[in-house]
Write a protein that holds these residues in place. Sequence first.
Motif, mmCIF file in Angstrom:
data_model
loop_
_atom_site.group_PDB
_atom_site.id
_atom_site.type_symbol
_atom_site.label_atom_id
_atom_site.label_comp_id
_atom_site.label_asym_id
_atom_site.label_seq_id
_atom_site.Cartn_x
_atom_site.Cartn_y
_atom_site.Cartn_z
ATOM 1 N N UNK A 56 0.830 -1.205 0.000
ATOM 2 C CA UNK A 56 0.000 0.000 0.000
ATOM 3 C C UNK A 56 0.864 1.254 0.000
ATOM 4 N N UNK A 57 1.940 1.234 0.769
ATOM 5 C CA UNK A 57 2.832 2.390 0.815
ATOM 6 C C UNK A 57 3.430 2.670 -0.561
ATOM 7 N N UNK A 58 3.872 1.640 -1.249
ATOM 8 C CA UNK A 58 4.453 1.820 -2.575
ATOM 9 C C UNK A 58 3.422 2.334 -3.569
ATOM 10 N N UNK A 59 2.188 1.837 -3.470
ATOM 11 C CA UNK A 59 1.125 2.300 -4.365
ATOM 12 C C UNK A 59 0.812 3.778 -4.129
ATOM 13 N N UNK A 60 0.704 4.174 -2.855
ATOM 14 C CA UNK A 60 0.384 5.564 -2.536
ATOM 15 C C UNK A 60 1.538 6.476 -2.938
ATOM 16 N N UNK A 61 2.752 6.005 -2.773
ATOM 17 C CA UNK A 61 3.907 6.813 -3.175
ATOM 18 C C UNK A 61 3.892 7.069 -4.680
ATOM 19 N N UNK A 62 3.537 6.062 -5.471
ATOM 20 C CA UNK A 62 3.452 6.247 -6.922
ATOM 21 C C UNK A 62 2.361 7.259 -7.273
ATOM 22 N N UNK A 63 1.241 7.190 -6.576
ATOM 23 C CA UNK A 63 0.157 8.136 -6.829
ATOM 24 C C UNK A 63 0.569 9.560 -6.452
ATOM 25 N N UNK A 64 1.283 9.701 -5.347
ATOM 26 C CA UNK A 64 1.725 11.027 -4.916
ATOM 27 C C UNK A 64 2.664 11.641 -5.939
ATOM 28 N N UNK A 65 3.558 10.825 -6.490
ATOM 29 C CA UNK A 65 4.478 11.327 -7.514
ATOM 30 C C UNK A 65 3.710 11.767 -8.756
ATOM 31 N N UNK A 66 2.693 11.005 -9.132
ATOM 32 C CA UNK A 66 1.899 11.350 -10.312
ATOM 33 C C UNK A 66 1.057 12.594 -10.074
ATOM 34 N N UNK A 67 0.573 12.756 -8.836
ATOM 35 C CA UNK A 67 -0.329 13.866 -8.518
ATOM 36 C C UNK A 67 0.368 15.217 -8.522
ATOM 37 N N UNK A 68 1.678 15.239 -8.403
ATOM 38 C CA UNK A 68 2.394 16.520 -8.416
ATOM 39 C C UNK A 68 2.129 17.258 -9.717
ATOM 40 N N UNK A 69 2.170 16.556 -10.830
ATOM 41 C CA UNK A 69 1.963 17.212 -12.113
ATOM 42 C C UNK A 69 0.574 17.040 -12.695
#
Length: 284
Positions: free
Chosen positions: A147-160
Amino acid sequence: MAGETTVAREHLRADCSSCVGLCCVALPFTRSADFGFDKAAGEPCRHLGADFGCGIHERLREAGMPGCVAFDCFGAGQRISRGAGSGTGPVPAGAGGRAAPTGALARAPWMSAALPVVRQLHELLWYLTESLSLAGVPSLRARLQEALEDVERLAAAAVGRPADVDVGPVRVHVGALLTAVSQEARGREDAVPASHARADFAGATLAGADLRCADLRGACLIAADLRDADLRRADLLGADLRDADLTGANLTGALFLTRSQVGAARGDARTRLPAGLERPAHWS
């Protein structure tokens, strides 16, 4: 709490020196006990300087802005600011050196749009990282890490691309996982943990109360008297601790407590906090 380790969450802590004053521009607030005046979303705070620094940072509470003291972006601000510098979107003039006029942020609306999305995801990362530090949840570690890895990927995508990220389903999924963490971590052999989820304890006298391992999720504890209360291993996810008196309280091992909650409460040198949380400067 036995087995508790210091939580490595430095990247999830607000670093205003590495941000372009996002929360001071993007977020609205209303004149209240927390804020001294009204401010619309997208309007720079009157105290935000040309270098993106706060002109009253050292006396926010005295100036009628305790809400600013309690606010925590969980590191979202500096992450989005770094994204601006790396070409994720239009960059406010001088953002890399924090020397642009405050109005420059109005020319980068994508940053304002990204802040609430990335902040929510970073908050989830805070809880997941904490959960992974707990010794009492070995059966959940693989799910937590995924779950942590999934949320981290989403956070990176959400920046842009914040509009492409739907936080709702993520919160539901992570919330269910955190519930399982709480149930395992709070288990006691000598008693069934009390459930006070979403209870209204506003102004309640709970001084010296035994609230060990209690479920206080979403509880309203505004201005509650919790002096010398035993809150060890209590679940405080989403509890409203504004102006709660934590003088002498023991929150060792308390679950899902954030800097925002602690910053909104009152305490002293005797108040014991979970590992990884520092004592607010305004506590006596």
